[in-house]
Write an enzyme that holds these catalytic residues in place. Structure first.
Site, PDB file in Angstrom:
ATOM      1  CB  THR A 377      -0.980  -0.001   1.148  1.00 15.28           C
ATOM      2  OG1 THR A 377      -1.570  -1.383   1.387  1.00 15.28           O
ATOM      3  CG2 THR A 377      -1.796   1.118   1.649  1.00 15.28           C
ATOM      4  N   GLY A 460      -0.899  -4.098   5.257  1.00 11.88           N
ATOM      5  CA  GLY A 460      -1.559  -5.296   5.395  1.00 11.88           C
ATOM      6  C   GLY A 460      -2.224  -5.423   6.817  1.00 11.88           C
TER       7      GLY A 460
END
Length: 568
Positions: A377, A460
């Site tokens: 991300t 995550g």
């Protein structure tokens, strides 16, 4: 170089002592560098060029939202290992005019043509990690335009122009990005369109090599010129439809045309006088609030950073919060997660009775049993001269996503659908037109009703753990903004998974401790029954901007990634 080696090298000076230890002339513990301070505006992203783009936008009169969009578009080009317009986006915005927080859930839904029965027909018990089946509607472009419509000042074409220029003319690939890109190529090259658009003759670009993506330049230019519908209803959408029809996929033009993200109200808990804000499910943000509620009764400051008590209590609180996460976090259109109950102090008091100071729990059951009703991300944050602050997170999931890259478009589709459960009756069970459980979460902290901190920790299941640890480092251990991010992190792994891809925790899971915790702490934790292990860099990536009480802003950036905080 691995992320583990980077972290170990940067934290070597504090590998045996506590948060008060340091070898810097200022005496600052754990800091790899000083905080960044600026009087007018600040940007913190995971790539120096993206940070500079955000500052250019701010200096040109753009809002914090304009700058965040421009930086995010650039990161989709420069850090495709973590994000891109094939993924989803969540944001929290502090608006100085309304003096409140606004949340946006920009997550996409599953294809309406794909059913649970189709997975059963294929003999699948879990949704594959890559390829066409885990692909859900990309929500990022819609989120850009929704945020821009409410808070933007410059045109979207202006905001996307820097990314277009870098995509066309090229930019040097940074070290950590090159590392992850190289790891992704062997796995993803078999999927149609990936090798042609995301490799250099079949290999990843190396550190320092120039990377260009002319296909993405054309896509972003089209979006800037024609608006969001160019992506969801125009030629781009038709190209996507044709691509998935030709490659055993289910995403269709109709799915894209029907997509809309939504404005949502952030939720909070108060931790020792600070209001910590997260977005409600389908994301996992409230797990951070649950962890903080469970830890608030303990005097962590007196135990000290890195003490056995600090690490043990954190791990136990995480186990309890993640048991609820696995059972109850899902798309609110399909299941009403009892958010108010889960983040209440009363609930934390009840659940906290399960924590023992002497023994690690091996199993953790959810405190609320669901009653059904009908993923790498990037994180960035920007603050402008008028007081607007943006906390934004965006991802393809599993690094570069599904590996599916439609011809001529220059981006990879997310594989967020992997987070569904292929089990009837579960709140997160796969259904057509449903949003999956989401790992990406932005965060914000206010104090006495005023903005204090915009921050996030990507990575995550590490994200809510990281969110809680940053708050604890700042509030309990008195670290400054850079120290709070550089301090060695705790990650507990092995809790029951919301995606149903792991069995229920029965062995207590594994406790990953980053370099910097005393060995005496490790031994004490093992005596309590924790399984402590060595792990390669699963500790997330952090960016933050704090309001400086003396005026202006303070910025910090993750020492484990390529990023930069800068202001003017």
């Amino acid at each position: 170089m691995s992320v583990l080696r980077l972290s170990a090298a940067l934290l070597a000076a504090v590998s045996a002592l506590s948060a008060t230890a340091a070898d810097r002339v200022t005496g600052a513990g754990f800091a790899t560098r000083s905080e960044v301070m600026a009087p007018h505006a600040m940007a913190a992203t995971s790539h120096p060029l993206a940070t500079q783009i955000a500052l250019d936008v701010l200096k040109d009169g753009g809002s914090a939202v304009d700058a965040a969009i421009a930086a995010n578009a650039a990161l989709g080009l420069m850090e495709p290992t973590g994000n891109g317009i094939g993924g989803d986006l969540f944001a929290i915005v502090w608006d100085p005019k309304s003096k409140r927080l606004h949340g946006y859930n920009g997550s996409g839904r599953s294809p309406k043509a794909l059913t649970l029965e189709e997975f059963e027909r294929r003999g699948l018990s879990d949704i594959p990690a890559h390829g066409p089946l885990p692909v859900t509607v990309p929500g990022t472009v819609d989120a850009w335009f929704a945020l821009h419509a409410k808070f933007g000042r410059r045109s979207m074409a202006q905001n996307l122009a820097p990314a277009v220029a870098y995509a066309r003319n090229g930019h040097p690939v940074h070290e950590v990005i090159a590392y992850y890109w190289d790891r992704s190529v062997p796995t993803l090259s078999k999927w149609p369109g990936f090798r042609e658009q995301f490799t250099m003759n079949g290999r990843a670009p190396r550190k320092g090599e120039t990377w260009r993506n002319p296909n993405l330049a054309r896509t972003l230019e089209t979006i800037g010129r024609e608006g969001r519908d160019a992506f969801y209803k125009g030629a781009i959408a038709r190209t996507i439809d044709a691509y998935f029809r030709a490659n055993d996929g289910f995403l269709r033009y109709e799915d894209l045309a029907a997509h809309r993200g939504e404005w949502v109200s952030p939720v909070s808990t108060n931790y020792r006088g600070y209001d910590v804000w997260e977005l409600p499910p389908n994301g996992q943000g409230i797990a951070a609030l649950q962890i903080l509620n469970l830890l608030e009764p303990y005097d962590l400051k007196s135990y000290g950073f890195g003490s056995p008590e600090h690490v043990h209590l954190f791990a136990e609180a995480k186990k309890l919060a993640f048991a609820d996460r696995a059972a109850s976090y899902a798309d609110p259109d399909f299941y009403r997660t009892p958010v108010e109950r889960l983040i209440s102090k009363e609930y934390a008091r009840e659940r906290g009775k399960l924590i023992s100071m002497d023994k690690a729990m091996k199993a953790a059951e959810p405190g609320i049993i669901p009653e059904l009703n009908e993923g790498d991300t990037i994180y960035l944050t920007v603050a402008d001269k008028d007081g607007m602050m943006v906390s934004l997170i965006q991802s393809n999931y599993r690094g570069m996503g599904s590996g599916m890259a439609a011809p001529g478009l220059g981006f990879i589709f997310q594989d967020r659908g992997e987070q569904f459960v292929l089990k009837k009756g579960h709140p997160n069970s796969f259904a057509p037109g449903k949003r999956p459980f989401h790992t990406i979460i932005p965060a914000f902290v206010t104090k006495d009703g005023k903005p204090w901190l915009s921050y996030g920790v990507m990575g995550g299941a590490m994200q809510p753990q990281g969110h809680a640890q940053i708050v604890i480092n700042l509030v309990d251990f008195g670290m400054n903004l850079q120290e709070a991010g550089d301090a060695p992190r705790i990650q507990h792994d092995g809790s029951t998974d919301p995606a149903g891809q792991a069995t229920a925790m029965s062995d207590g899971g594994e406790l990953d401790l980053e370099t910097g915790f005393p060995y005496a702490t490790v031994r004490a934790l093992m005596r309590k029954g924790h399984s402590v292990r060595f792990a390669d860099g699963p500790y997330g990536g952090y960016q933050a901007i704090m309001v400086n009480p003396q005026g202006g802003y303070i910025g910090a950036s993750e020492s484990r990634k390529d990023g930069q905080a800068a202001g003017y």
